[in-house]
Design a protein around this motif. Structure first.
Motif: not given
Length: 161
Positions: A156-158, A136-142, A127-130
């Protein structure tokens, strides 16, 4: 600083850096790294301060859209023609942190995946790194239902191109 891909000669240093960056339950073993280097050494991006490994990013390529725990353990699942670049670890020695080195390597991995015509990159983080990866453009998918690696909770980030 010099960035290059990995060879078997880097195994000792990779294992040492990993051990300093992750708790034992989450860290890859030397044997796992040897297997990873066999299958996808060219998907390890290493940063050196002269001859000293100070940071690295690694992960394999797959057509699977989500990162799941078996991927960490089975390097043979790597598919060089796969659509998604997975990121298994972002490691920086503690004495070199907060100087932008991890960010340079992440960007290098992103640029490489784009040049290789991947769909994008996938990683999991705590969580602390989301917010860090979002830069960088990654989206948090939960919260990931497919990864409980090291008995931790992972987002998971994409990043899709």
């Amino acid at each position: 600083m010099n960035i290059r891909t990995a060879t078997f000669n880097d195994l000792e240093q990779i294992s040492e850096v990993e051990a300093q960056c992750f708790p034992a339950a989450e860290a890859a073993t030397k044997e796992e790294f040897a297997d990873r280097l066999h299958y996808y050494g060219d998907h390890f991006w290493l940063m050196f301060d002269h001859e000293k490994l100070i940071a690295f990013v690694d992960g394999f390529v797959t057509d699977e859209p989500d990162l799941y725990d078996e991927m960490y353990e089975k390097a043979s699942l790597h598919n060089p023609q796969g659509a998604w670049q997975m990121i298994f670890g972002v490691n920086t020695l503690p004495s070199y942190r907060c100087q932008g080195y991890a960010g340079q390597l992440i960007q290098y991995a992103i640029d490489t995946a784009r040049k290789q015509h991947r769909k994008g990159l996938v990683l999991t983080c705590k969580d602390r790194l989301v917010s860090y990866y979002s830069k960088f453009g990654f989206t948090d998918e939960g919260i990931s239902e497919k990864s409980v690696h090291g008995n931790a909770v992972w987002h998971q980030m994409r990043l899709t191109f």
